[in-house]
Design a protein around this motif. Structure first.
Motif, PDB file in Angstrom:
ATOM      1  N   ILE A  43      34.456  16.103  25.139  1.00 43.23           N
ATOM      2  CA  ILE A  43      33.678  14.930  24.755  1.00 43.23           C
ATOM      3  C   ILE A  43      32.264  15.205  25.243  1.00 43.23           C
ATOM      4  CG2 ILE A  43      33.354  12.450  25.040  1.00 43.23           C
ATOM      5  CD1 ILE A  43      36.356  12.280  25.689  1.00 43.23           C
ATOM      6  N   PRO A  44      31.292  15.337  24.348  1.00 40.30           N
ATOM      7  CA  PRO A  44      29.951  15.747  24.758  1.00 40.30           C
ATOM      8  C   PRO A  44      29.247  14.692  25.603  1.00 40.30           C
ATOM      9  CG  PRO A  44      29.973  15.158  22.434  1.00 40.30           C
ATOM     10  CD  PRO A  44      31.400  15.148  22.887  1.00 40.30           C
ATOM     11  N   THR A  45      28.239  15.142  26.321  1.00 36.53           N
ATOM     12  CA  THR A  45      27.476  14.242  27.196  1.00 36.53           C
ATOM     13  C   THR A  45      26.390  13.481  26.452  1.00 36.53           C
ATOM     14  OG1 THR A  45      25.908  16.005  27.755  1.00 36.53           O
ATOM     15  CG2 THR A  45      27.849  15.746  29.179  1.00 36.53           C
ATOM     16  N   LYS A  46      25.934  14.031  25.337  1.00 34.45           N
ATOM     17  CA  LYS A  46      24.880  13.351  24.578  1.00 34.45           C
ATOM     18  C   LYS A  46      24.903  13.834  23.130  1.00 34.45           C
ATOM     19  CE  LYS A  46      21.157  16.647  25.587  1.00 34.45           C
ATOM     20  NZ  LYS A  46      19.753  16.797  26.025  1.00 34.45           N
ATOM     21  N   ALA A  47      24.192  13.130  22.303  1.00 31.80           N
ATOM     22  CA  ALA A  47      24.027  13.513  20.900  1.00 31.80           C
ATOM     23  C   ALA A  47      22.588  13.218  20.494  1.00 31.80           C
ATOM     24  CB  ALA A  47      24.998  12.745  20.012  1.00 31.80           C
ATOM     25  N   ASP A  48      22.007  14.147  19.756  1.00 31.52           N
ATOM     26  CA  ASP A  48      20.588  14.040  19.385  1.00 31.52           C
ATOM     27  C   ASP A  48      20.434  14.046  17.870  1.00 31.52           C
ATOM     28  OD1 ASP A  48      19.033  14.476  22.075  1.00 31.52           O
ATOM     29  OD2 ASP A  48      20.583  16.030  22.053  1.00 31.52           O
ATOM     30  N   ALA A  49      19.403  13.351  17.415  1.00 30.64           N
ATOM     31  CA  ALA A  49      19.038  13.380  16.010  1.00 30.64           C
ATOM     32  C   ALA A  49      17.531  13.255  15.888  1.00 30.64           C
ATOM     33  CB  ALA A  49      19.713  12.251  15.238  1.00 30.64           C
ATOM     34  N   VAL A  50      16.998  13.824  14.815  1.00 30.96           N
ATOM     35  CA  VAL A  50      15.584  13.668  14.493  1.00 30.96           C
ATOM     36  C   VAL A  50      15.493  13.002  13.126  1.00 30.96           C
ATOM     37  CG1 VAL A  50      13.381  14.818  14.055  1.00 30.96           C
ATOM     38  CG2 VAL A  50      14.905  15.699  15.832  1.00 30.96           C
TER      39      VAL A  50
ATOM     40  N   LEU B 283      13.931   7.505   4.660  1.00 36.89           N
ATOM     41  CA  LEU B 283      14.456   7.720   6.003  1.00 36.89           C
ATOM     42  C   LEU B 283      15.410   8.894   5.898  1.00 36.89           C
ATOM     43  CD1 LEU B 283      15.713   5.044   8.524  1.00 36.89           C
ATOM     44  CD2 LEU B 283      16.940   7.185   8.178  1.00 36.89           C
ATOM     45  N   ASN B 284      15.010  10.022   6.470  1.00 40.48           N
ATOM     46  CA  ASN B 284      15.789  11.253   6.350  1.00 40.48           C
ATOM     47  C   ASN B 284      16.254  11.715   7.731  1.00 40.48           C
ATOM     48  OD1 ASN B 284      16.704  13.714   4.854  1.00 40.48           O
ATOM     49  ND2 ASN B 284      15.270  14.690   6.270  1.00 40.48           N
ATOM     50  N   ILE B 285      17.461  12.265   7.791  1.00 41.54           N
ATOM     51  CA  ILE B 285      17.945  12.893   9.027  1.00 41.54           C
ATOM     52  C   ILE B 285      17.578  14.365   8.964  1.00 41.54           C
ATOM     53  CG2 ILE B 285      19.944  13.399  10.466  1.00 41.54           C
ATOM     54  CD1 ILE B 285      21.343  10.984   9.128  1.00 41.54           C
ATOM     55  N   ASN B 286      16.631  14.789   9.785  1.00 41.77           N
ATOM     56  CA  ASN B 286      16.225  16.199   9.801  1.00 41.77           C
ATOM     57  C   ASN B 286      17.253  17.089  10.466  1.00 41.77           C
ATOM     58  OD1 ASN B 286      13.864  15.570   8.546  1.00 41.77           O
ATOM     59  ND2 ASN B 286      12.513  16.168  10.213  1.00 41.77           N
ATOM     60  N   GLY B 287      17.942  16.555  11.471  1.00 44.48           N
ATOM     61  CA  GLY B 287      18.924  17.382  12.166  1.00 44.48           C
ATOM     62  C   GLY B 287      19.760  16.561  13.126  1.00 44.48           C
TER      63      GLY B 287
END
Length: 508
Positions: free
Chosen positions: A358-365, A340-344
Motif C-alpha cells: 500500500i503506497p505512502t503517497k500518490a501524485d498527479a499533475v 482539465l487534463n491529467i499530465n501524469g
C-alpha cells in the motif's frame, strides 16, 4: 556575384537593383538550400533544454552570429532578475515605412530522455529520415555538407520543429528578401526568446525593461504546426495554461498489502477517485463554474471555425482512437473551450518493479488550458474548491504529525506560474493585410483558426507592449514536438521561409 548587406543602407541599395527582382523567394531558397541546411544542422546540434544555462547561451550566441551574417545588428535583452536567459533582439529600419512588424520565435526546447528516442538516434545529433519511422520511413543518417536536399525528407532532432524552425525561417526569409532585391514596406523587428518552454517566466521583465525598443504595430509569432490538412494556416489566438501538482498521503511507510489491506487507506485509490470526480463520461468538466468565464466567439470567429477542414476521421485512424473524449464535438470546437487534463500519475511501482504494498503517497499533475475570459489563478482556485468539496484538507507543504492526526484526507496542492489566453480580432485591417500576404503564396484557401490548442504567453504582448499578436505556424502537424523523435518536414521549412517573406514584404 557575391555581396553583403548591412542594415538600412544594404536594403536601400538592394531595393534599387531591378535585375534581382525576377528571382522568386522559392527560387532563391532552392538555389541556397544546401547552405541553409548546413547552418540549420549546426544550430540543431547545440543542446537547447531550457534549464541548461550554458548551452542555452551558446544558442543565443549562434543566433547573434546568424543575424550578424545577414546584416542585422543583434543584441541581448535581459530582465531585472540576475542570470536570466536573455532574449536576442534586432531590427531593420525601412526608409519611409509607417508600420513596424515584429517577428518572434523561441530557441529553447523541452527536456529529453535519449532512451525514448529511436534506437541509434541522439536528440542533438540531427539525422535525416525519409518519412516518419512509424509509417515505414528510414533513417538516412546525418546530413553531409554539400549533398542534395530532398524536400520530402525530414530532419529528426530536438528543436527541429519547436521552435528553432521559427528562428531559422524568420532569418532566412529576411535574407531571401534582401538578396533578391524585394522591397520591405515596414520596419522589421526580431525577438528570439530562451525561456518559452519554462513558461516565459521572465518575459514580462524583458518587456518592461525594453518596452520602447519592442514597440510594434503587430507581432507575428512563428510557432506551432500548420493544420492537419497541410494547408497554410493563420491563428489569431492561443490558450493560456497553468499546471497544478497534487499529492495525496497515506501511511508514513509502505505497508504489506496483505497484512494491512482493508485497513490502511490507499492514497492511490483516493487520488484516482478524486480525479474521476472532476469529469463525467462525456468529457464534461464537473468543477463548479469551470466554463462560466469563457468569452463567446464573435460572428467572424464562428464563421472561420465552421470553415476549418474536418480532419477528425483521419486523426482517429492515425492515432488509434475509437471515439473522442467528447463524442459530439470536433477537435476544432474543443480547442475553443478550457480543458482539465491529467499530465501524469505516479504511485509506488508497476511492471517488473511492482510489489505488494500500500503506497505512502500518490501524485498527479493537472494541466489546465485556458481560453479567452479565463484567469489562470481563478481557474486553479475553482479546482481547489472542488477538491475541498470532496472532503480533502488542502495544504501547500508536507504534512506535519498534527496534520496527520487531525485530517483523514490530506492533499498537498501547488500551483505553478501560469498565464492567460489571448485572442486578436480577425477583422482588424492589419490582420487582413497579413492574411492577404500569406494567401498570395498559395492558391488553396488558408485555414483561419480563432485560437490554437497550444499555449504561449501572448497576453504579455497586449498587456505590457499594447500590441496585437497573430501566430503563423509553419511546421508539419505530426512533428512530435515536446516528445521523443521530434522532426520537421523540409518542404515545410522552405514554404515557411516564403510565407514569412511575404509578410515582411506586405503592404499595410
Amino acid at each position: 556575384m557575391k555581396f553583403s548587406i548591412t542594415g538600412t543602407l544594404g536594403l536601400l541599395f538592394l531595393c534599387l537593383a531591378p535585375s534581382l527582382q525576377a528571382q522568386t523567394i522559392p527560387a532563391y531558397v532552392g538555389k541556397n538550400d544546401r547552405r541553409i541546411m548546413e547552418e540549420y544542422i549546426r544550430f540543431l546540434s547545440i543542446p537547447n533544454v531550457s534549464s541548461d544555462t550554458l548551452n542555452i547561451r551558446k544558442n543565443a550566441a549562434f543566433i547573434q552570429e546568424m543575424m550578424s551574417s545577414r546584416g542585422i545588428k543583434a543584441e541581448l535583452l535581459n530582465g531585472t532578475t540576475p542570470g536570466v536567459t536573455p532574449a536576442v533582439f534586432g531590427e531593420i529600419k525601412t526608409p519611409g515605412a509607417t508600420k513596424t512588424i515584429g517577428f518572434y520565435a523561441h530557441y529553447d526546447g523541452q527536456p529529453v530522455n535519449p532512451k525514448q528516442w529511436y534506437a541509434g538516434v541522439e536528440p542533438f545529433k540531427p539525422v535525416l529520415i525519409t518519412a516518419p519511422l512509424e509509417s515505414g520511413g528510414k533513417i538516412m543518417g546525418p546530413y553531409k555538407p554539400g549533398e542534395a536536399v530532398n524536400p520530402e525528407w525530414r530532419i529528426l532532432g530536438r528543436g527541429s520543429a519547436d521552435d528553432k524552425a521559427g528562428v531559422m525561417a524568420i532569418l532566412n526569409a529576411y535574407e531571401a528578401l534582401a538578396k533578391t532585391g524585394k522591397r520591405l514596406n515596414a520596419n522589421i523587428k526580431f525577438l528570439f526568446e530562451g525561456e518559452e518552454e519554462l513558461g516565459s517566466i521572465h518575459l514580462d521583465e524583458i518587456f518592461r525593461q525594453h518596452k520602447a525598443k519592442l514597440q510594434a504595430d503587430l507581432w507575428i509569432i512563428i510557432d506551432a504546426p500548420r493544420h492537419v490538412s497541410g494547408r497554410k494556416t493563420i491563428v489569431y489566438g492561443v490558450r493560456g495554461d497553468v499546471n497544478m501538482h497534487l499529492t495525496v498521503y497515506g501511511a508514513k511507510r509502505p505497508l504489506h498489502s496483505g497484512n494491512y489491506g482493508n485497513w490502511s487507506p490507499n492514497p492511490a485509490l483516493k487520488l484516482a477517485q478524486l480525479l474521476a470526480s472532476m469529469k463525467d463520461d462525456k468529457g464534461q468538466v464537473l468543477v463548479k463554474g469551470f466554463y462560466d468565464d469563457v468569452t463567446p466567439l464573435t460572428a467572424t470567429e464562428q464563421k472561420a471555425l465552421s470553415q476549418i477542414p474536418d480532419q477528425d476521421a483521419q486523426l482517429k485512424k492515425e492515432l488509434g482512437i475509437h471515439f473522442p473524449e467528447r463524442p459530439n464535438q470536433s477537435l476544432a470546437e474543443g480547442i475553443m473551450q478550457p480543458t482539465l487534463n491529467i499530465n501524469g500519475l505516479q504511485s509506488a511501482n508497476v511492471g517488473p518493479m511492482a510489489s505488494n504494498v500500500i503506497p505512502t503517497k500518490a501524485d498527479a499533475v493537472l494541466d489546465l488550458r485556458l481560453v479567452k475570459g479565463n484567469d489562470y489563478r481563478r481557474q486553479a482556485e475553482k479546482v481547489i474548491s472542488h477538491i475541498k468539496s470532496q472532503g480533502f484538507q488542502v495544504i501547500d507543504r508536507e504534512p506535519t504529525e498534527e496534520d496527520r492526526r487531525q485530517y483523514p484526507n490530506l492533499i498537498k496542492v501547488t500551483v505553478e506560474h501560469g498565464y492567460n489566453a489571448q485572442r486578436t480580432p480577425m477583422d482588424l485591417p492589419i490582420a487582413r493585410s497579413i492574411q492577404a500576404a500569406v494567401q498570395s503564396t498559395v492558391k488553396e484557401p488558408l485555414v483561419l483558426i480563432p485560437s490554437m490548442g497550444g499555449s504561449l504567453p501572448l497576453y504579455l504582448f497586449e498587456e505590457i507592449l499594447g500590441t496585437k499578436v497573430i501566430t503563423v505556424p509553419i511546421v508539419n502537424y505530426d512533428n512530435n514536438q515536446h516528445a521523443e523523435n521530434e522532426n520537421v518536414r523540409i518542404q515545410y521549412l522552405w514554404e515557411g521561409i516564403e510565407t514569412i517573406a511575404a509578410i515582411m514584404g506586405a503592404r499595410f
